[in-house]
Design a protein around this motif. Structure first.
Motif, mmCIF file in Angstrom:
data_model
loop_
_atom_site.group_PDB
_atom_site.id
_atom_site.type_symbol
_atom_site.label_atom_id
_atom_site.label_comp_id
_atom_site.label_asym_id
_atom_site.label_seq_id
_atom_site.Cartn_x
_atom_site.Cartn_y
_atom_site.Cartn_z
ATOM 1 N N GLY A 1 0.770 -1.232 0.000
ATOM 2 C CA GLY A 1 0.000 0.000 0.000
ATOM 3 C C GLY A 1 0.801 1.281 0.000
ATOM 4 N N TYR A 2 2.033 1.255 0.383
ATOM 5 C CA TYR A 2 2.832 2.482 0.380
ATOM 6 C C TYR A 2 3.481 2.612 -0.992
ATOM 7 N N VAL A 3 2.843 3.374 -1.859
ATOM 8 C CA VAL A 3 3.291 3.493 -3.245
ATOM 9 C C VAL A 3 3.457 4.961 -3.622
ATOM 10 N N GLY A 4 4.012 5.181 -4.800
ATOM 11 C CA GLY A 4 4.193 6.540 -5.298
ATOM 12 C C GLY A 4 5.132 7.335 -4.420
ATOM 13 N N GLN A 5 4.761 8.547 -4.105
ATOM 14 C CA GLN A 5 5.632 9.422 -3.306
ATOM 15 C C GLN A 5 5.839 8.927 -1.880
ATOM 16 N N TYR A 6 5.036 7.940 -1.429
ATOM 17 C CA TYR A 6 5.149 7.432 -0.057
ATOM 18 C C TYR A 6 5.864 6.079 0.022
#
Length: 179
Positions: free
Chosen positions: A127-132
């Protein structure tokens, strides 16, 4: 919007995979959790599952980007105080997320307070994707290994209050119900 849709799809896919794996394990096709086909207790009316709900998470270091985290999980209770299951939640940055895990509890670890227990679960979080993506360690394509210790207080044979330590980021407060 595309990132959220992609995160939701992958989280749903992970939860579906976890459910499929649990179903296959129960059918005897896979032995993901040894003893999965055995009830946690031989008593006929003993609970076999545990649901967890968390309405509140406290971050140690608040950030303007943090959103409130809500989590639900379902665990299959296994012999010897073991369990396995999956959780769906929105992470600290509002992204749909999932966690597939196995764990163990140690009830009555403190004789003066037999209702207290400790437990630990370990598994894969998505779930921690992209900028995170760098907000959790060892993140590869949104998937990261996780270990979550917890302490709880058994209110009755079926319900508890529980606190889960989410690494150095936060602490999650919740309740469980066995059925």
């Amino acid at each position: 919007m595309k990132l959220i849709a992609s995160s939701f799809f992958k989280s749903t896919a992970l939860a579906t995979l976890g459910l499929l794996m649990a179903t296959q394990a129960q059918a005897g096709n896979w032995d993901l959790c040894p003893g999965y086909d055995q009830p946690a207790s031989t008593e006929p009316d003993a609970p076999r599952y545990e649901a967890f709900f968390s309405p509140y998470t406290h971050h140690w270091t608040p950030d303007d980007e943090h959103e409130q985290v809500y989590a639900v999980s379902l665990s299959r209770l296994l012999p010897n105080n073991r369990y396995c299951g999956f959780s769906l939640f929105n992470n600290s940055f509002g992204q749909p997320s999932a966690y597939a895990f196995v764990g163990k509890s140690w009830p009555g670890f403190w004789r003066a307070q037999p209702q207290l227990y400790v437990s630990v679960s370990a598994g894969i979080i998505y779930g921690y994707v992209g900028q995170y993506k760098d907000k959790v360690p060892l993140n590869v394509g949104g998937f990261s290994p996780v270990v979550i210790p917890a302490i709880g207080y058994r209110l009755s044979p079926k319900s508890t209050l529980e606190i889960q330590l989410l690494g150095t980021a936060a602490v999650m407060f919740g309740t469980t119900w066995r059925f």
